[in-house]
Design an enzyme around this catalytic site. Structure first.
Site, PDB file in Angstrom:
ATOM      1  N   PHE A 136      16.750  26.825  58.439  1.00 48.20           N
ATOM      2  CA  PHE A 136      18.159  27.207  58.526  1.00 48.20           C
ATOM      3  C   PHE A 136      18.414  28.266  57.457  1.00 48.20           C
ATOM      4  O   PHE A 136      18.035  28.053  56.288  1.00 48.20           O
ATOM      5  CB  PHE A 136      19.094  26.021  58.237  1.00 48.20           C
ATOM      6  CG  PHE A 136      20.531  26.445  58.020  1.00 48.20           C
ATOM      7  CD1 PHE A 136      21.437  26.398  59.070  1.00 48.20           C
ATOM      8  CD2 PHE A 136      20.966  26.925  56.790  1.00 48.20           C
ATOM      9  CE1 PHE A 136      22.763  26.815  58.883  1.00 48.20           C
ATOM     10  CE2 PHE A 136      22.284  27.345  56.600  1.00 48.20           C
ATOM     11  CZ  PHE A 136      23.174  27.289  57.646  1.00 48.20           C
ATOM     12  N   GLU A 137      19.030  29.356  57.824  1.00 51.98           N
ATOM     13  CA  GLU A 137      19.484  30.337  56.842  1.00 51.98           C
ATOM     14  C   GLU A 137      20.647  31.086  57.454  1.00 51.98           C
ATOM     15  O   GLU A 137      20.593  31.437  58.634  1.00 51.98           O
ATOM     16  CB  GLU A 137      18.410  31.407  56.548  1.00 51.98           C
ATOM     17  CG  GLU A 137      17.207  30.955  55.781  1.00 51.98           C
ATOM     18  CD  GLU A 137      16.172  32.078  55.580  1.00 51.98           C
ATOM     19  OE1 GLU A 137      15.984  32.915  56.497  1.00 51.98           O
ATOM     20  OE2 GLU A 137      15.551  32.108  54.518  1.00 51.98           O
ATOM     21  N   ILE A 138      21.697  31.306  56.668  1.00 54.25           N
ATOM     22  CA  ILE A 138      22.668  32.343  57.003  1.00 54.25           C
ATOM     23  C   ILE A 138      22.594  33.293  55.824  1.00 54.25           C
ATOM     24  O   ILE A 138      22.684  32.859  54.673  1.00 54.25           O
ATOM     25  CB  ILE A 138      24.095  31.782  57.168  1.00 54.25           C
ATOM     26  CG1 ILE A 138      24.146  30.788  58.331  1.00 54.25           C
ATOM     27  CG2 ILE A 138      25.099  32.920  57.403  1.00 54.25           C
ATOM     28  CD1 ILE A 138      25.512  30.106  58.517  1.00 54.25           C
TER      29      ILE A 138
ATOM     30  N   HIS B 201      11.478  33.174  50.097  1.00 50.61           N
ATOM     31  CA  HIS B 201      12.907  33.544  50.147  1.00 50.61           C
ATOM     32  C   HIS B 201      13.674  32.912  48.984  1.00 50.61           C
ATOM     33  O   HIS B 201      14.530  33.547  48.377  1.00 50.61           O
ATOM     34  CB  HIS B 201      13.552  33.045  51.447  1.00 50.61           C
ATOM     35  CG  HIS B 201      13.174  33.853  52.656  1.00 50.61           C
ATOM     36  ND1 HIS B 201      13.687  33.576  53.909  1.00 50.61           N
ATOM     37  CD2 HIS B 201      12.345  34.904  52.821  1.00 50.61           C
ATOM     38  CE1 HIS B 201      13.188  34.436  54.778  1.00 50.61           C
ATOM     39  NE2 HIS B 201      12.367  35.247  54.148  1.00 50.61           N
TER      40      HIS B 201
END
Ligand SMILES: Nc1nc2c(ncn2[C@@H]2O[C@H](COP(=O)(O)OP(=O)(O)OP(=O)(O)O)[C@@H](O)[C@H]2O)c(=O)[nH]1
Ligand SMILES: *[C@@H]1O[C@H](CO)[C@@H](O)[C@H](O)[C@H]1NC(C)=O
Ligand SMILES: *[C@@H]1O[C@H](CO)[C@@H](O)[C@H](O)[C@H]1NC(C)=O
Ligand SMILES: [Mg+2]
Length: 400
Positions: free
Chosen positions: A287-289, A324
């Site tokens: 999950f990443e925004i 990241h």
């Protein structure tokens, strides 16, 4: 006489026939009157979609009051944003589950685009089914070969020996070449794919994820308005065997490029001794925004190139999650990283279920709060709260 009699017989016969016909037709119409109306096609029109189903704000027969429902389509402008999924054709029936969750809980109100990327060509079935499910535009991209292969500075024999050793040690995905290309691609290239250049914001979605609560606001707009660049819902400790020299490579990078490390960073999240050693905490990147322009910045690209040349994507099995996370923690200010407590999420085997019952009820959540991983000893989320001097949400002690 005989002629008149025959006439009479004909007439009586005709009358009897008419009476009989009347009884047959009227008696057959008795049961049919009680049957469902679609039984007689010449009088009832064929089934039609209910009028005004889309965008009709006055449903008549639902137990929920109409004014308790979020609007079918959110008002206002859209952000320059897209969903992005890396997938194989064989992932189709797992990614469609994720798409349904994302659409039902969020995107049916916002209709954002969805970019699909693959190292192979997507087939027609994949495109047809996913296009049918996504409420925004869908786009399909093939990854250029040079972003999904061994760079020339990698010693292939050494990489193959490492895979054999990791297989012996039963390290998950330890002997996989494609998993390594995937991690390297997600670390350094997806944001530079031509289809992604059209956007500023992304939300990454993997196959078989679940969303457990309604999301009634635009999360991309939230990121922009609150000056956030990266976000997460789950955090945990990385499997040490997959990244033995990652921290050394990071330190080599930061001493070569001290200008890319910002003040007021989140080193405290990554290290318990001021940066000497890595505690293996990372944000879970399935999950990443996040902000694509940050990933395309000179700082991030220098960082990726430096790690890439260190070789750990192939000589070890560096994951895109620690890559990241370390970048976000050192090259973004602490308040540019957001924890979405309100996005209830599952990717095997961990669940993020928002702490706080009233939130869960108001947003029609269907996760079991007992499954929430946040306050478990293997989660790094408490450490994130401490790094940012944030008060833990009410009721967290009961979930430890
Ligand atoms: N096109 C393509 N996509 C891949 C490949 N391997 C993985 N992916 C995608 O990359 C993402 C991460 O892969 P996953 O297999 O989910 O890896 P993971 O989340 O670490 O492990 P799981 O617990 O198995 O989900 C997913 O979106 C996959 O669909 C590949 O070889 N080709
Ligand atoms: C969206 O963002 C990209 C990357 O910053 C930019 O190139 C593009 O022009 C933007 N599009 C719109 C419509 O603003
Ligand atoms: C860090 O730099 C040193 C000195 O150049 C080098 O020997 C070492 O291999 C590098 N570490 C990594 C993990 O790249
Ligand atoms: Mg996955």
């Amino acid at each position: 006489m005989a002629g008149t009699q025959r006439y009479l017989r004909y007439i009586i016969f005709a009358i009897v026939c008419l009476i009989l016909l009347f009884f047959i037709s009227s008696s057959s119409s008795v049961p049919s009157a009680n049957w469902p109306t679609y039984g007689s096609p010449d009088t009832v029109p064929s089934p039609q979609p209910p009028k005004g189903a889309v965008g009709d704000s006055t449903p008549s027969s639902t137990p929920n009051p109409a004014n308790g429902l979020p609007p079918a389509t959110a008002a206002g402008d859209r952000m320059n944003a897209t969903f992005v999924t890396l997938a194989r054709n064989s992932d189709l029936w797992e990614i469609v589950k994720s798409i349904r969750h994302v659409e039902d809980r969020f995107n049916r109100k916002f209709n954002y685009d969805w970019v699909f990327l693959n190292d192979d060509d997507f087939n027609d079935e994949f495109k047809k089914v996913t296009t049918a499910l996504v409420s925004g535009k869908t786009k399909y991209g093939k990854i250029p070969k040079e972003h999904w292969s061994f760079p020339d500075f990698i010693d292939q024999d050494r990489a193959a020996r490492v895979r054999d050793e990791m297989k012996e040690k039963k390290i998950i995905y330890g002997d996989s070449v494609s998993y390594r290309h995937m991690c390297r691609y997600e670390s350094g290239f997806f944001f530079r794919h031509p289809l992604m250049l059209d956007y500023e914001w992304y939300w990454r979605v993997e196959p078989s994820i679940e969303l457990y609560c309604d999301i009634d606001y635009d999360t991309f707009r939230f990121m922009a308005e609150n000056k956030k660049k990266y976000s997460f819902v789950l955090s945990l400790y990385e499997y040490v065997e997959t990244i033995p020299t990652l921290w050394d490579a990071v330190k080599n990078f930061t001493s070569a490029h001290p200008e890319h490390v910002v003040e007021d960073n989140s080193m405290k999240f990554l290290s318990d001794d001021g940066g000497k050693t890595y505690n293996h905490c990372h944000f879970w990147s399935n999950f990443e925004i996040g902000n694509l322009n940050w990933l395309r910045s000179k700082a991030y690209v220098d960082y990726f190139d430096s790690l890439d040349h260190a070789g750990g994507f192939f000589y070890e099995r560096w994951g895109d999650a620690p890559v990241h996370s370390i970048a976000a923690a050192l090259m973004l200010k602490r308040d540019e990283i957001h924890f979405f407590n309100d996005i209830a999420y599952y990717h095997v085997p961990f669940t993020h279920c928002p702490t706080g019952e009233s939130y869960r009820l108001d947003h029609k959540c269907h996760c079991n709060p007992k499954d929430n991983f946040d306050w478990n000893g293997y989660s790094c989320t408490a450490r994130f709260y401490e790094t940012n001097d944030m008060k833990k949400p009410e009721g967290y002690e009961k979930e430890q």
